[in-house]
Design a protein around this motif. Structure first.
Motif, mmCIF file in Angstrom:
data_model
loop_
_atom_site.group_PDB
_atom_site.id
_atom_site.type_symbol
_atom_site.label_atom_id
_atom_site.label_comp_id
_atom_site.label_asym_id
_atom_site.label_seq_id
_atom_site.Cartn_x
_atom_site.Cartn_y
_atom_site.Cartn_z
ATOM 1 N N PHE A 147 0.834 -1.202 0.000
ATOM 2 C CA PHE A 147 0.000 0.000 0.000
ATOM 3 C C PHE A 147 0.866 1.247 0.000
ATOM 4 C CE2 PHE A 147 -2.458 3.283 2.332
ATOM 5 C CZ PHE A 147 -3.457 3.473 1.382
ATOM 6 N N ILE A 148 1.936 1.236 0.798
ATOM 7 C CA ILE A 148 2.858 2.373 0.830
ATOM 8 C C ILE A 148 3.472 2.567 -0.554
ATOM 9 C CG2 ILE A 148 5.028 3.245 1.796
ATOM 10 C CD1 ILE A 148 4.219 1.802 4.420
ATOM 11 N N SER A 149 3.865 1.479 -1.188
ATOM 12 C CA SER A 149 4.439 1.550 -2.531
ATOM 13 C C SER A 149 3.425 2.102 -3.530
ATOM 14 C CB SER A 149 4.904 0.157 -2.965
ATOM 15 O OG SER A 149 5.426 0.192 -4.258
ATOM 16 N N MET A 150 2.170 1.661 -3.426
ATOM 17 C CA MET A 150 1.133 2.150 -4.337
ATOM 18 C C MET A 150 0.898 3.646 -4.148
ATOM 19 S SD MET A 150 -1.532 -1.048 -4.246
ATOM 20 C CE MET A 150 -2.809 -0.162 -5.109
ATOM 21 N N MET A 151 0.980 4.129 -2.907
ATOM 22 C CA MET A 151 0.844 5.566 -2.667
ATOM 23 C C MET A 151 1.992 6.323 -3.305
ATOM 24 S SD MET A 151 -0.627 6.162 1.185
ATOM 25 C CE MET A 151 0.701 5.308 2.001
ATOM 26 N N GLU A 152 3.208 5.799 -3.155
ATOM 27 C CA GLU A 152 4.379 6.454 -3.736
ATOM 28 C C GLU A 152 4.254 6.563 -5.256
ATOM 29 O OE1 GLU A 152 7.959 5.255 -0.682
ATOM 30 O OE2 GLU A 152 7.465 3.872 -2.281
ATOM 31 N N LEU A 153 3.656 5.560 -5.875
ATOM 32 C CA LEU A 153 3.502 5.546 -7.328
ATOM 33 C C LEU A 153 2.281 6.322 -7.805
ATOM 34 C CD1 LEU A 153 4.381 1.795 -7.941
ATOM 35 C CD2 LEU A 153 5.815 3.780 -8.449
ATOM 36 N N GLY A 154 1.461 6.767 -6.859
ATOM 37 C CA GLY A 154 0.254 7.506 -7.230
ATOM 38 C C GLY A 154 -0.892 6.612 -7.615
ATOM 39 N N ASN A 155 -0.793 5.318 -7.314
ATOM 40 C CA ASN A 155 -1.846 4.368 -7.650
ATOM 41 C C ASN A 155 -2.864 4.187 -6.539
ATOM 42 O OD1 ASN A 155 -0.643 3.855 -10.125
ATOM 43 N ND2 ASN A 155 0.650 2.254 -9.282
ATOM 44 N N SER A 156 -2.622 4.796 -5.400
ATOM 45 C CA SER A 156 -3.535 4.699 -4.265
ATOM 46 C C SER A 156 -3.480 6.016 -3.500
ATOM 47 C CB SER A 156 -3.104 3.544 -3.358
ATOM 48 O OG SER A 156 -4.014 3.395 -2.307
ATOM 49 N N GLN A 157 -4.596 6.366 -2.892
ATOM 50 C CA GLN A 157 -4.658 7.612 -2.130
ATOM 51 C C GLN A 157 -4.916 7.280 -0.666
ATOM 52 O OE1 GLN A 157 -7.611 10.067 -3.960
ATOM 53 N NE2 GLN A 157 -6.397 10.363 -5.805
ATOM 54 N N PRO A 158 -4.169 7.921 0.235
ATOM 55 C CA PRO A 158 -4.337 7.630 1.651
ATOM 56 C C PRO A 158 -5.591 8.284 2.228
ATOM 57 C CG PRO A 158 -2.742 9.370 1.389
ATOM 58 C CD PRO A 158 -3.102 8.903 0.002
ATOM 59 N N SER A 159 -6.162 7.638 3.227
ATOM 60 C CA SER A 159 -7.267 8.251 3.971
ATOM 61 C C SER A 159 -6.687 9.297 4.912
ATOM 62 C CB SER A 159 -8.001 7.177 4.778
ATOM 63 O OG SER A 159 -7.137 6.690 5.804
ATOM 64 N N LEU A 160 -7.548 10.065 5.526
ATOM 65 C CA LEU A 160 -7.096 11.057 6.489
ATOM 66 C C LEU A 160 -6.393 10.379 7.665
ATOM 67 C CD1 LEU A 160 -6.986 14.034 7.154
ATOM 68 C CD2 LEU A 160 -9.262 13.834 8.171
ATOM 69 N N THR A 161 -6.912 9.249 8.090
ATOM 70 C CA THR A 161 -6.283 8.482 9.171
ATOM 71 C C THR A 161 -4.881 8.062 8.780
ATOM 72 O OG1 THR A 161 -8.436 7.662 9.887
ATOM 73 C CG2 THR A 161 -6.506 6.423 10.621
ATOM 74 N N THR A 162 -4.707 7.611 7.551
ATOM 75 C CA THR A 162 -3.399 7.195 7.064
ATOM 76 C C THR A 162 -2.433 8.372 7.019
ATOM 77 O OG1 THR A 162 -4.383 5.412 5.775
ATOM 78 C CG2 THR A 162 -2.167 6.101 5.142
ATOM 79 N N ILE A 163 -2.913 9.534 6.618
ATOM 80 C CA ILE A 163 -2.069 10.734 6.588
ATOM 81 C C ILE A 163 -1.554 11.038 7.997
ATOM 82 C CG2 ILE A 163 -2.084 13.242 6.236
ATOM 83 C CD1 ILE A 163 -4.003 12.676 3.848
ATOM 84 N N PHE A 164 -2.417 10.916 8.987
ATOM 85 C CA PHE A 164 -1.986 11.153 10.369
ATOM 86 C C PHE A 164 -0.975 10.101 10.820
ATOM 87 C CE2 PHE A 164 -5.219 14.281 10.467
ATOM 88 C CZ PHE A 164 -4.964 15.104 11.565
ATOM 89 N N GLU A 165 -1.181 8.844 10.438
ATOM 90 C CA GLU A 165 -0.232 7.782 10.796
ATOM 91 C C GLU A 165 1.120 8.018 10.125
ATOM 92 O OE1 GLU A 165 -1.873 3.918 10.003
ATOM 93 O OE2 GLU A 165 -3.660 4.329 11.185
#
Length: 60
Positions: free
Chosen positions: A17-35
């Protein structure tokens, strides 16, 4: 910070999931942004600001 180090801090998030966020293939939730901000030792608002600055650079 590399994924391995983040993984230690973010036991609730999968490495893929972290890798997908880095590639722009997934967007974090607000909770994830805080984590993520906690693991990176920055304020959530600063994390958003950094992302915004990168986004603006890409779209110049």
């Amino acid at each position: 910070m590399v994924q391995k180090n983040l993984k230690k801090e973010l036991s609730t998030l999968e490495r893929t999931f972290i890798s997908m966020m880095e590639l722009g293939n997934s967007q974090p939730s607000l909770t994830t942004i805080f984590e993520l901000s906690k693991a990176l030792k920055v304020k959530p608002s600063d994390l958003i600001r950094m992302v915004e600055m990168e986004y603006e650079k890409m779209n110049e």
